[in-house]
Motif scaffolding. Structure first.
Motif, PDB file in Angstrom:
ATOM      1  N   TYR A  40      -9.179   4.822  -0.175  1.00  0.00           N
ATOM      2  CA  TYR A  40      -8.983   3.294   0.599  1.00  0.00           C
ATOM      3  C   TYR A  40     -10.310   2.484   0.939  1.00  0.00           C
ATOM      4  N   ARG A  41     -10.609   1.589   0.526  1.00  0.00           N
ATOM      5  CA  ARG A  41     -11.785   0.874   0.811  1.00  0.00           C
ATOM      6  C   ARG A  41     -11.393  -0.377   1.863  1.00  0.00           C
ATOM      7  N   HIS A  42     -12.137  -0.574   3.045  1.00  0.00           N
ATOM      8  CA  HIS A  42     -11.961  -1.466   3.808  1.00  0.00           C
ATOM      9  C   HIS A  42     -12.990  -2.654   3.797  1.00  0.00           C
ATOM     10  N   THR A 102       0.755  -1.228  -0.227  1.00  0.00           N
ATOM     11  CA  THR A 102       0.063   0.017   0.041  1.00  0.00           C
ATOM     12  C   THR A 102       0.785   1.226   0.053  1.00  0.00           C
ATOM     13  N   ALA A 123      -4.922   0.459   8.345  1.00  0.00           N
ATOM     14  CA  ALA A 123      -5.934   0.906   7.513  1.00  0.00           C
ATOM     15  C   ALA A 123      -6.873   2.041   7.883  1.00  0.00           C
ATOM     16  N   ARG A 146     -16.818   3.240   1.352  1.00  0.00           N
ATOM     17  CA  ARG A 146     -15.412   3.064   1.752  1.00  0.00           C
ATOM     18  C   ARG A 146     -15.160   1.947   2.999  1.00  0.00           C
ATOM     19  N   TYR A 170      -5.185   5.054   6.317  1.00  0.00           N
ATOM     20  CA  TYR A 170      -5.343   5.056   5.119  1.00  0.00           C
ATOM     21  C   TYR A 170      -6.801   5.561   4.574  1.00  0.00           C
ATOM     22  N   TYR A 171      -7.776   5.041   5.420  1.00  0.00           N
ATOM     23  CA  TYR A 171      -9.097   5.464   5.207  1.00  0.00           C
ATOM     24  C   TYR A 171      -9.190   6.991   5.425  1.00  0.00           C
ATOM     25  N   GLU A 197      -5.912   3.950  -5.689  1.00  0.00           N
ATOM     26  CA  GLU A 197      -6.928   3.313  -5.038  1.00  0.00           C
ATOM     27  C   GLU A 197      -6.697   1.796  -4.440  1.00  0.00           C
ATOM     28  N   VAL A 198      -7.079   1.604  -3.141  1.00  0.00           N
ATOM     29  CA  VAL A 198      -6.685   0.475  -2.687  1.00  0.00           C
ATOM     30  C   VAL A 198      -7.945   0.034  -1.811  1.00  0.00           C
ATOM     31  N   TRP A 199      -8.066  -1.427  -2.312  1.00  0.00           N
ATOM     32  CA  TRP A 199      -9.165  -2.300  -1.516  1.00  0.00           C
ATOM     33  C   TRP A 199      -8.489  -3.156  -0.522  1.00  0.00           C
ATOM     34  N   GLY A 200      -8.599  -3.317   0.509  1.00  0.00           N
ATOM     35  CA  GLY A 200      -8.170  -3.980   1.578  1.00  0.00           C
ATOM     36  C   GLY A 200      -9.141  -5.068   2.307  1.00  0.00           C
TER      37      GLY A 200
END
Length: 374
Positions: free
Chosen positions: A307-309, A248, A296, A342, A299-300, A263-266
């Motif tokens: 960032y999407r968790h 990330t 995270a 998100r 990041y959010y 954009e990151v999806w964790g």
């Protein structure tokens, strides 16, 4: 007296939101008419595209289109919203309607004075990752100018929430880790079906803890990084925390000069909420997932990325049995993501929903067990 004021405010707010959504629906329709077989409908769509020439894909204002933008976008937006406002005279008394009309008219006059420029329509060198959703801000609306077939909401996100137009999938480039696992493989198939371009990365082949040089080209090509790798028993800290954190951070650095935010999806877990429950075999897994969730959250809240968790209930995978299939988990996750959630709860138990409050407000930092004790 107080109750009358509350009712007045609620009526005015409802009128504003619904009349705004009416224009957003027209906006969506104009984009749909771009490929219509009817030449008249295509002409209407072409008139609207003047607005996208005024504020282009490069997020720079082109003054040459200022006057055309007023005639083909600003005035139609005002008149459509005004019509949607006046309809409520059939339902509500006139004072809240008059207030909304006055607000819209003042907004129109201010925009006309600035020749089409307003808070949501100005040149930008970089779009931020923190974007208003309940009330649309300039970062959110900028996404519509970057991805014109999504992000149609203009003042409130009601339209995108209902229609699922709050995230671009088709045409974007996705990089998926853990693609050989149940969730990752299901995500790859679903994204490809929706028109996304998907590349994968495998732990031990493309990257390892402390060794990410081989990932740079793939990260540079990607618009979205999806972290779906992990482990429940072996090497939990490296799989669930270290590599997810490092990838990330590297993706943020590589994307720092882009116009649109990386954009990151964790992929999280409900274990973030209930912990190890006193089970020895679950301790490393729970602590490593909680440690990444704590990172995270930063990041959010960061403006450097979107960032999407994603927090699923247990699903069927090589890591164990579950009450839902990975395909179902992915479908539910994408349902929320397309509505620009998100924090993405994918749950049968409800624990992922409760975990939202822990994720946002009540997390405690976890000791990093990959570091030697002092």
């Amino acid at each position: 007296m107080i109750w009358d004021i509350v009712v007045f405010a609620l009526q005015a707010g409802l009128v504003f939101v619904v009349s705004t959504a009416l224009f957003d629906a027209l906006h969506w329709t104009l984009h749909r008419w771009e490929r219509s077989t009817n030449p008249l409908l295509r002409r209407f769509s072409a008139w609207h595209w003047v607005h996208h020439k005024f504020l282009g894909l490069d997020m720079q204002v082109n003054p040459a289109y200022a006057r055309a933008n007023i005639w083909f976008h600003i005035l139609p937006e005002y008149l459509t919203s005004l019509a949607g406002t006046l309809i409520f005279l059939l339902v509500f008394p006139w004072p809240p309607i008059a207030l909304v009309v006055a607000v819209r008219t003042v907004m129109l006059v201010m925009t006309l004075r600035e020749e089409g420029l307003d808070y949501n329509h100005m040149s930008m060198d970089r779009v931020g990752g923190q974007q208003g959703r309940l009330w649309v801000d300039n970062n959110y609306h900028a996404m519509h100018h970057l991805y014109p077939h999504n992000f149609f909401s203009s003042f409130t996100n009601v339209f995108d929430l209902v229609m699922g137009t709050g995230c671009q999938i088709a045409g974007r480039r996705f990089l998926v880790t853990g693609a050989s696992g149940a969730f990752g493989s299901a995500m790859v198939k679903r994204l490809e079906k929706l028109g996304g371009s998907v590349e994968t990365a495998k732990s031990g082949v493309d990257y390892a803890p402390g060794d990410y040089d081989r990932m740079d080209e793939k990260l540079a090509r990607a618009d979205v990084l999806i972290l779906s790798h992990g482990a429940i028993k072996d090497d939990c800290w490296n799989a669930n925390y270290v590599t997810a954190r490092d990838l990330t951070e590297r993706f943020i650095e590589i994307g720092s000069t882009r116009l649109s935010p990386p954009e990151v999806w964790g992929l999280g877990s409900e274990v973030e909420f209930h912990g190890d429950m006193g089970l020895d075999w679950l301790k490393d897994y729970a602590s490593s997932k909680r440690a990444f969730a704590a990172r995270a959250r930063d990041y959010y809240r960061s403006n450097a990325l979107i960032y999407r968790h994603i927090v699923p209930s247990s699903f069927q995978s090589a890591m164990g049995p579950g009450k839902m299939s990975a395909e179902t988990a992915v479908s539910i996750a994408l349902f929320f993501i397309k509505r620009d959630f998100r924090y993405v709860p994918v749950t049968l138990t409800g624990l992922a929903v409760l975990n939202y409050f822990r994720f946002r407000f009540f997390q405690k930092e976890q000791p990093d067990l990959t570091q030697p004790a002092e």
